[in-house]
Design an enzyme around this catalytic site. Structure first.
Site, mmCIF file in Angstrom:
data_model
loop_
_atom_site.group_PDB
_atom_site.id
_atom_site.type_symbol
_atom_site.label_atom_id
_atom_site.label_comp_id
_atom_site.label_asym_id
_atom_site.label_seq_id
_atom_site.Cartn_x
_atom_site.Cartn_y
_atom_site.Cartn_z
ATOM 1 N N CYS A 190 -30.445 45.101 -17.866
ATOM 2 C CA CYS A 190 -31.413 45.813 -18.714
ATOM 3 C C CYS A 190 -30.947 45.927 -20.163
ATOM 4 C CB CYS A 190 -31.714 47.197 -18.139
ATOM 5 S SG CYS A 190 -32.610 47.113 -16.576
ATOM 6 N N HIS B 86 -38.511 46.246 -23.910
ATOM 7 C CA HIS B 86 -37.454 47.178 -24.297
ATOM 8 C C HIS B 86 -36.122 46.614 -23.861
ATOM 9 C CE1 HIS B 86 -36.692 49.593 -20.340
ATOM 10 N NE2 HIS B 86 -37.202 48.425 -20.050
ATOM 11 N N HIS C 128 -42.275 44.819 -19.415
ATOM 12 C CA HIS C 128 -42.920 45.387 -18.232
ATOM 13 C C HIS C 128 -44.393 45.608 -18.528
ATOM 14 C CE1 HIS C 128 -39.046 46.413 -16.424
ATOM 15 N NE2 HIS C 128 -38.694 46.934 -17.586
ATOM 16 N N HIS D 145 -47.989 46.154 -26.326
ATOM 17 C CA HIS D 145 -47.519 44.932 -26.990
ATOM 18 C C HIS D 145 -46.530 45.231 -28.120
ATOM 19 C CE1 HIS D 145 -50.641 43.122 -24.582
ATOM 20 N NE2 HIS D 145 -50.048 41.962 -24.801
ATOM 21 N N HIS E 182 -36.419 42.670 -22.349
ATOM 22 C CA HIS E 182 -37.290 42.262 -21.254
ATOM 23 C C HIS E 182 -38.540 43.131 -21.296
ATOM 24 C CE1 HIS E 182 -34.949 45.637 -19.699
ATOM 25 N NE2 HIS E 182 -35.930 45.846 -18.819
ATOM 26 N N GLU F 116 -42.675 51.474 -13.878
ATOM 27 C CA GLU F 116 -42.126 50.371 -14.660
ATOM 28 C C GLU F 116 -42.268 49.042 -13.925
ATOM 29 O OE1 GLU F 116 -38.244 50.476 -17.146
ATOM 30 O OE2 GLU F 116 -37.713 49.538 -15.242
#
Length: 145
Positions: free
Chosen positions: A37, A27, A43, A78, A41, A130
């Site tokens: 952010c 996201h 998680h 994914h 990137h 997260e």
């Protein structure tokens, strides 16, 4: 998966079910104040969904564990969360895919499905981790879902 203790939610129901699982997703947060952010990137999100209710279904379940995983994992694993235009919007801050908004979205998706069940269980909490050091707890207010 390592067992973990989650924050407790007070509710009036007889049964409480918790389902843990994870999903990998990317996201970005399209806001200047988001700093790093703002870049795409990823998680490995760990989620715990808490469902409560008084009545069991015809199989003796409050809700089938596999249904909860399917609702969230199959949808978000994914993926680039920002691409899910049904749930997220890069122009509306309350719909940016922040951890807070993702946790609320999970609760809403789960409750939409639970509303179709004859025993009408309630999603009372979503815990979304997260990173190893950052998580959000979302608890719908009574009547908000």
């Amino acid at each position: 998966m390592m067992q973990q203790i989650y924050p407790q939610v007070v509710h009036p129901y007889q049964f409480e079910l918790n389902k843990d699982f994870h999903f990998a997703a990317a996201h970005y947060v399209p806001a200047e104040a988001a700093g790093k952010c703002r870049q795409v990137h990823g998680h490995t999100y760990f989620v715990n969904i808490t469902v409560a209710g008084d009545d069991l279904d015809d199989t003796g379940f409050l809700v089938n564990f596999s249904l909860l995983k399917k609702l969230v994992h199959d949808r978000f694993d994914h993926t680039l969360l920002n691409d899910d235009s049904e749930q997220f919007d890069d122009t509306v801050p309350s719909r940016f895919p922040t951890t807070e908004v993702v946790a609320k979205t999970v609760a809403e998706l789960v409750q939409q499905q639970l509303d179709t069940q004859p025993n009408r269980p309630r999603c009372v909490q979503v815990f979304l981790r997260e990173t190893p050091t950052s998580y959000v707890v979302y608890r719908p207010k009574a009547g908000s879902l």
